[in-house]
Design an enzyme around this catalytic site. Structure first.
Site, PDB file in Angstrom:
ATOM      1  CG  ASP A   1      40.677  26.552  38.230  1.00 58.48           C
ATOM      2  OD1 ASP A   1      41.065  25.473  37.935  1.00 58.48           O
ATOM      3  OD2 ASP A   1      41.237  27.407  38.158  1.00 58.48           O
TER       4      ASP A   1
ATOM      5  CG  HIS B   1      47.456  30.523  39.782  1.00 59.52           C
ATOM      6  ND1 HIS B   1      46.851  30.029  38.244  1.00 59.52           N
ATOM      7  CD2 HIS B   1      48.744  30.336  39.608  1.00 59.52           C
ATOM      8  CE1 HIS B   1      47.746  29.704  37.523  1.00 59.52           C
ATOM      9  NE2 HIS B   1      49.060  29.724  38.306  1.00 59.52           N
TER      10      HIS B   1
ATOM     11  CG  HIS C   1      41.639  33.739  32.617  1.00 61.27           C
ATOM     12  ND1 HIS C   1      42.834  34.320  31.818  1.00 61.27           N
ATOM     13  CD2 HIS C   1      41.962  32.571  33.201  1.00 61.27           C
ATOM     14  CE1 HIS C   1      43.892  33.501  32.130  1.00 61.27           C
ATOM     15  NE2 HIS C   1      43.334  32.328  32.993  1.00 61.27           N
TER      16      HIS C   1
HETATM   17  N1  CMC Z   1      33.677  37.160  40.591  1.00 66.36           N
HETATM   18  C1  CMC Z   1      33.178  38.495  40.697  1.00 66.36           C
HETATM   19  N2  CMC Z   1      33.841  39.558  40.065  1.00 66.36           N
HETATM   20  C2  CMC Z   1      34.970  39.453  39.413  1.00 66.36           C
HETATM   21  C3  CMC Z   1      35.607  37.850  39.046  1.00 66.36           C
HETATM   22  C4  CMC Z   1      34.794  36.970  40.000  1.00 66.36           C
HETATM   23  N3  CMC Z   1      35.082  35.700  39.894  1.00 66.36           N
HETATM   24  N4  CMC Z   1      36.635  38.224  38.647  1.00 66.36           N
HETATM   25  C5  CMC Z   1      36.810  39.567  38.275  1.00 66.36           C
HETATM   26  N5  CMC Z   1      35.818  40.130  38.847  1.00 66.36           N
HETATM   27  C6  CMC Z   1      35.399  41.441  38.780  1.00 66.36           C
HETATM   28  C7  CMC Z   1      36.278  42.431  39.719  1.00 66.36           C
HETATM   29  O1  CMC Z   1      35.720  42.682  40.857  1.00 66.36           O
HETATM   30  C8  CMC Z   1      36.613  43.566  38.782  1.00 66.36           C
HETATM   31  O2  CMC Z   1      35.518  44.529  39.041  1.00 66.36           O
HETATM   32  P1  CMC Z   1      35.515  45.838  39.268  1.00 66.36           P
HETATM   33  O3  CMC Z   1      36.104  46.464  37.923  1.00 66.36           O
HETATM   34  O4  CMC Z   1      34.324  46.455  39.378  1.00 66.36           O
HETATM   35  O5  CMC Z   1      36.545  46.428  40.265  1.00 66.36           O
HETATM   36  C9  CMC Z   1      36.664  43.194  37.307  1.00 66.36           C
HETATM   37  O6  CMC Z   1      35.780  42.018  37.324  1.00 66.36           O
HETATM   38  C10 CMC Z   1      38.197  42.930  36.939  1.00 66.36           C
HETATM   39  O7  CMC Z   1      38.557  42.004  37.783  1.00 66.36           O
HETATM   40  P2  CMC Z   1      40.131  42.063  38.363  1.00 66.36           P
HETATM   41  O8  CMC Z   1      40.311  41.366  39.617  1.00 66.36           O
HETATM   42  O9  CMC Z   1      40.922  43.205  38.161  1.00 66.36           O
HETATM   43  O10 CMC Z   1      40.864  40.956  37.126  1.00 66.36           O
HETATM   44  P3  CMC Z   1      42.219  40.251  37.209  1.00 66.36           P
HETATM   45  O11 CMC Z   1      42.456  40.056  36.000  1.00 66.36           O
HETATM   46  O12 CMC Z   1      43.204  41.019  38.170  1.00 66.36           O
HETATM   47  O13 CMC Z   1      41.775  38.952  37.888  1.00 66.36           O
HETATM   48  C11 CMC Z   1      41.119  36.603  38.352  1.00 66.36           C
HETATM   49  C12 CMC Z   1      41.622  37.699  37.318  1.00 66.36           C
HETATM   50  C13 CMC Z   1      41.237  35.058  37.615  1.00 66.36           C
HETATM   51  C14 CMC Z   1      42.308  36.631  39.395  1.00 66.36           C
HETATM   52  C15 CMC Z   1      39.734  37.085  38.798  1.00 66.36           C
HETATM   53  O14 CMC Z   1      38.969  37.091  37.698  1.00 66.36           O
HETATM   54  C16 CMC Z   1      39.482  36.300  39.992  1.00 66.36           C
HETATM   55  O15 CMC Z   1      39.451  36.505  41.029  1.00 66.36           O
HETATM   56  N6  CMC Z   1      38.551  35.076  39.600  1.00 66.36           N
HETATM   57  C17 CMC Z   1      38.012  33.918  40.654  1.00 66.36           C
HETATM   58  C18 CMC Z   1      39.051  33.126  40.935  1.00 66.36           C
HETATM   59  C19 CMC Z   1      39.549  32.142  39.803  1.00 66.36           C
HETATM   60  O16 CMC Z   1      38.538  31.458  39.293  1.00 66.36           O
HETATM   61  N7  CMC Z   1      40.909  32.026  39.388  1.00 66.36           N
HETATM   62  C20 CMC Z   1      41.220  30.923  38.244  1.00 66.36           C
HETATM   63  C21 CMC Z   1      41.807  31.446  37.337  1.00 66.36           C
HETATM   64  S1  CMC Z   1      41.897  30.476  35.721  1.00 66.36           S
HETATM   65  C22 CMC Z   1      43.112  29.142  36.323  1.00 66.36           C
HETATM   66  C23 CMC Z   1      44.406  29.790  36.401  1.00 66.36           C
HETATM   67  O17 CMC Z   1      45.025  30.036  35.469  1.00 66.36           O
HETATM   68  O18 CMC Z   1      44.776  29.777  37.617  1.00 66.36           O
END
Ligand code: CMC
Length: 444
Positions: A377, A282, A321
């Protein structure tokens, strides 16, 4: 819920067009569920059961990926189109033409202020920036290397002990006072956490300065009698605070609402939100992005890093996201703010690596297929670093910006008659009915 045969349900065309017919193949029974605002009431599924004495059907939704927890009139996001609006106003216009305190007023009160309302609001916030002297003592009690987010979380929570009347959440005026106090005092607490880590004396608020200038003064003032921030940098920081001010039901806002639903005071609820924001998935992502860029070090190392991400070794921080499946509109605006800041401070050498990472990721099938774009971010840390903030402070800046959003959402929760204490169900997967054997027998 009405339990009517589907044929009967379809006879009333209007009603059935706003309903969902569910057939339980275990029993053959059909149910008609009302659709309102694109949702069905999860509670209505409870009547779908095989035997009268067993629990009814529930939804399993870890991470609430497809569950609406409230009705809200604060922030609108269209993740596919990359749209973000506060109370109906596009984020681009607010970032360009408004300021943080006006946006805070808008989020909390639902409308833009009149001149008198704005002046009163700014006056109130300005005159609540001081904290009790005891606060200084306990901030000083933290270890020299304490993370400022831990300090902020603890000190915001501790404010509840200074304002015990804050528990009277049914009183509108009382809520207003606590909201003002929290927006006013968060920069003081954030700045003091920073000064503590640096071993520098605390700087008291300067009520001649505006919100952002005062924050910069409390952070960076040394022996000068008056701190004068470069107006271009103060403006850039103000824009960043606006961009972080609210984001509907994200992890930390959900924490504020969840804890607030127990009817605890708002300091305790916001403190929970700060804890949620701290995490690297986050708000903590901005700190993680900067550390990642530094670790990559040079453009030549990017392909190997991207390969590691694609092999699941780590995530590309600042990308992806839950809601945006397009370019995060805030990231676009921050990219623009980078230019303004770098004009004053000189270009952050990590910018080149960030831009190259973005270019490669946006054309790589792994990221394209998963619709992973830069989020808020990805570039914000580069600005914060140019403004002389160490990475540990980045998420504190996010928290100060998010405070009005948390408080607007908390205020909405408290006045929403449909809300109840947050208490999800579980699917129990453990043992049942075991016989306890005392330790003296088990270890014999
Ligand atoms: N790098 C590589 N792969 C990713 C990333 C990333 N940053 N984000 C998602 N994926 C992949 C993930 O591995 C999954 O792949 P697969 O379908 O093969 O398993 C797919 O994309 C969907 O990801 P998810 O984890 O199911 O998506 P989510 O909606 O649960 O997670 C997130 C959203 C923001 C936690 C995630 O994208 C992430 O971990 N990003 C990096 C951390 C980050 O930048 N966070 C800040 C978010 S914006 C500010 C805020 O509001 O906090």
């Amino acid at each position: 819920m009405t339990n009517v045969p589907a044929t009967e349900a379809s006879a009333t065309a209007d009603a059935s067009s706003q309903s969902l017919t569910v057939r339980d193949n275990r029993t053959g029974a059909e149910y008609e569920l009302q659709i309102t605002d694109g949702t069905i009431r999860a509670g209505e599924l409870g009547q779908i059961r095989v035997d009268a004495d067993e629990p009814g059907l529930a939804v399993y939704d870890p991470g609430f990926t497809n569950t609406a927890s409230c009705r809200s009139a604060i922030t609108y996001i269209d993740g596919d189109k990359g749209i973000l609006e506060y109370r109906g106003y596009p984020i681009e216009q607010l970032a360009e033409k408004s300021n943080f305190l006006e946006v805070a007023y808008l989020l909390i009160n639902g409308e833009l202020p009149t001149k008198e309302q704005y002046e009163e609001w700014v006056h109130e916030i300005t005159y609540h920036t001081f904290v009790h002297e005891n606060v200084k003592e306990f901030v000083q009690g933290f270890r020299y290397d304490a993370h400022p987010m831990g300090m902020l979380m603890a000190s915001v929570g501790a404010l509840s002990t200074f304002y015990p009347e804050a528990t009277n959440i049914a009183d509108e005026q009382n809520r207003h006072l606590q909201i003002v106090r929290m927006i006013a005092k968060m920069p003081t607490l954030g700045a003091w956490a920073f000064r503590h880590a640096q071993g520098k004396p605390f700087v008291y608020p300067d009520n001649d300065l505006n919100y952002t200038e005062n924050f910069l003064s409390m952070l960076f003032k040394m022996s000068e009698s008056k701190f004068a921030a470069d107006p271009r940098l103060a403006k850039a920081l103000d824009v960043l605070l606006i961009l972080h001010a609210d984001h509907e039901q994200n992890c930390s806002t959900n924490a504020v609402r969840s804890v607030g639903s127990s009817q605890v005071d708002p300091y305790s609820a916001v403190s929970a939100g700060i804890g949620a924001l701290y995490g690297p998935l986050h708000g903590g992502a901005n700190e993680a992005v900067l550390r990642m860029l530094k670790r990559i070090g040079t453009k030549e190392n990017i392909p190997a890093f991207i390969e590691g991400v694609k092999n699941g070794e780590e995530r590309l921080m600042g990308f992806g996201h839950r809601v945006y499946k397009n370019y995060d509109p805030r990231a676009k605006l921050i990219k623009k703010a980078c230019d303004d800041v770098f004009e004053v401070t000189g270009v952050n050498p990590l910018l080149e690596i960030a831009q190259e990472l973005e270019k490669i990721a946006l054309s790589d099938e792994y990221f394209v297929k998963r619709r992973l774009y830069p989020n808020v971010d990805f570039y914000s840390g580069l600005i914060y670093e140019a403004l002389q903030f160490p990475p540990e402070m980045f998420t504190v800046l996010f928290a100060i910006g998010r405070a009005p959003g948390w408080l607007a959402q908390w205020n909405e929760l408290v006045t929403d008659k449909e809300q109840k204490i947050a208490r999800p169900k579980q699917i129990y997967t453990g043992d049942r009915g075991l016989d306890f054997v005392p330790a003296s027998e088990r270890w014999a």
